[in-house]
Design a protein around this motif. Structure first.
Motif, PDB file in Angstrom:
ATOM      1  N   UNK A 130      22.585  -4.628 -46.433  1.00 15.10           N
ATOM      2  CA  UNK A 130      21.640  -3.983 -45.906  1.00 15.10           C
ATOM      3  C   UNK A 130      20.099  -4.807 -46.084  1.00 15.10           C
ATOM      4  N   UNK A 131      20.055  -5.082 -47.481  1.00 15.61           N
ATOM      5  CA  UNK A 131      18.651  -5.741 -47.762  1.00 15.61           C
ATOM      6  C   UNK A 131      18.652  -7.131 -47.233  1.00 15.61           C
ATOM      7  N   UNK A 132      19.931  -7.861 -47.508  1.00 17.97           N
ATOM      8  CA  UNK A 132      19.874  -9.195 -46.593  1.00 17.97           C
ATOM      9  C   UNK A 132      19.662  -9.306 -45.302  1.00 17.97           C
ATOM     10  N   UNK A 133      20.295  -8.373 -44.766  1.00 11.94           N
ATOM     11  CA  UNK A 133      20.109  -8.426 -43.258  1.00 11.94           C
ATOM     12  C   UNK A 133      18.586  -7.990 -42.860  1.00 11.94           C
ATOM     13  N   UNK A 134      17.998  -7.111 -43.525  1.00 15.47           N
ATOM     14  CA  UNK A 134      16.407  -6.773 -43.290  1.00 15.47           C
ATOM     15  C   UNK A 134      15.724  -8.328 -43.322  1.00 15.47           C
ATOM     16  N   UNK A 135      15.971  -8.824 -44.479  1.00 18.70           N
ATOM     17  CA  UNK A 135      15.241 -10.079 -44.762  1.00 18.70           C
ATOM     18  C   UNK A 135      15.352 -11.079 -43.891  1.00 18.70           C
ATOM     19  N   UNK A 136      16.740 -11.236 -43.344  1.00 22.43           N
ATOM     20  CA  UNK A 136      17.005 -12.358 -42.280  1.00 22.43           C
ATOM     21  C   UNK A 136      16.249 -11.816 -41.106  1.00 22.43           C
ATOM     22  N   UNK A 137      16.431 -10.586 -40.541  1.00 25.80           N
ATOM     23  CA  UNK A 137      16.092 -10.280 -39.291  1.00 25.80           C
ATOM     24  C   UNK A 137      14.481 -10.381 -38.964  1.00 25.80           C
ATOM     25  N   UNK A 138      13.687 -10.402 -40.077  1.00 24.26           N
ATOM     26  CA  UNK A 138      12.263 -10.498 -40.307  1.00 24.26           C
ATOM     27  C   UNK A 138      11.767 -11.888 -40.408  1.00 24.26           C
ATOM     28  N   UNK A 139      12.777 -12.759 -40.533  1.00 26.06           N
ATOM     29  CA  UNK A 139      12.382 -14.208 -40.604  1.00 26.06           C
ATOM     30  C   UNK A 139      12.142 -14.885 -39.348  1.00 26.06           C
ATOM     31  N   UNK A 140      11.205 -15.904 -39.518  1.00 27.68           N
ATOM     32  CA  UNK A 140      10.875 -16.611 -38.355  1.00 27.68           C
ATOM     33  C   UNK A 140      11.788 -17.287 -37.423  1.00 27.68           C
TER      34      UNK A 140
END
Length: 344
Positions: A229-239
């Motif tokens: 969940x944390x890794x996906x949230x970080x990836x989905x907010x990436x440029x």
């Protein structure tokens, strides 16, 4: 000679770097086992033994020699592939570990597979719907998995599915008494039964494996779901995700082709840590379900101060962890080729 094979050179370098770690484990395990309370010579001589019998037992076990000499003998035997003799079982420690390690690996790998099949989709789903009931469900599952002790979960599952519903077999080992063990090839009952074409035994092994693997999976899926969940949230907010969406790529391609692929690196690291921890900490599950693995073997050896068995267990776990770290390094390059193996 290996300059043209950077990956092979890097693998050999990592193996060489693991040698001091393994030697340190050998030294520490040797010293810690000698620091255990109680005298194994007294235990194995018997409660009615006199001082002379105890001393004879101590000499037979090699405990009368100075500590440096005991260590030198132990290391010399290790270099010859001899892990010593277990005084509690009467067999070679290497034989005991070879018989019990497949049971622990089969249980741990099955539990990890179940955990991944639940935790990764749940973490991805929660990350794409933050603040919804799915996200709250993920938090509840993670909290429950971390807070519930494995022995309590195991006993609860036995009570529900074996005692009340009667749909699970008796929690007494790897196979019910109505089945014969498959011919030993790998030590994994599911694989050996499949190789022999004995599907009746295979189904019996699956039934016997379900409750202990679910018990361990409920414990291991918590950190995997949280990290996903944390890794996906970080990836989905990436440029690069915003760029991919602006380029008109489908939501499925963005989610699984870009976001999930980049989120897998920390998830794989977590899986390695969880596997290492589960393999060493599944002793409670093995005890609850009478599972003949190396965890219960180590505890039984520890209780009677069986030095050779405890040292063999610690050394086997250290080698497994070193191998696992090497496998994780290889998986990194498969998931993200940009990491690669850098020649040093």
């Amino acid at each position: 000679m290996l300059s043209g094979y950077p990956r092979l050179r890097a693998i050999l370098l990592r193996i060489a770097q693991a040698v001091p770690v393994v030697f340190g484990v050998v030294v520490i395990s040797f010293l810690l086992t000698r620091a255990l309370p109680g005298d194994p010579a007294v235990y194995f001589a018997g409660v009615m033994a006199d001082e002379q019998s105890i001393e004879q037992t101590r000499i037979a076990l090699g405990l009368d020699k100075p500590l440096p000499q005991q260590f030198a003998i132990y290391v010399g035997n290790l270099l010859q592939g001899d892990l010593g003799q277990s005084v509690s079982s009467g067999r070679a420690v290497a034989t005991d570990l070879a018989n019990r390690l497949p049971a622990s690996l089969e249980l741990t790998l099955t539990a990890l597979l179940l955990a991944v099949l639940v935790a990764v989709p749940l973490g991805v789903w929660a990350a794409t719907r933050p603040g919804t009931w799915v996200d709250h469900l993920c938090r509840i599952v993670v909290t429950a998995g971390v807070s519930l002790p494995t022995f309590f979960t195991g006993i609860l599952l036995i009570y529900i599915f074996y005692y009340i519903l009667g749909v699970a077999p008796s929690p007494l080992g790897r196979l019910d008494f109505i089945y014969f063990e498959p011919d030993h090839v790998t030590g994994f009952y599911l694989i050996d039964a499949a190789l022999a074409g004995d599907w009746e035994t295979w189904r019996g092994a699956v039934k016997q494996l379900m409750l202990p693997s679910i018990t361990l999976a409920l414990f291991t899926l918590a950190p995997v779901a949280r990290m996903t969940r944390a890794a996906m949230l970080s990836a989905l907010s990436a440029d690069f995700i915003r760029t991919a969406r602006a380029a008109g790529l489908s939501g499925r391609k963005v989610l699984f082709g870009y976001a999930l692929r980049n989120a897998l690196l920390p998830v794989v690291t977590t899986l390695g840590m969880v596997f290492s921890f589960a393999l060493g900490a599944n002793v409670l599950v093995e005890k609850v379900f009478a599972w003949p693995g190396i965890g219960s073997y180590a505890v039984e050896a520890l209780v009677v101060s069986d030095y050779a068995a405890v040292q063999g267990f610690v050394l086997a776990m250290a080698l497994l962890f070193v191998t696992l770290n090497l496998v994780i390094d290889l998986l990194y390059t498969v998931i993200d080729p940009r990491i690669g193996f850098v020649s040093q």
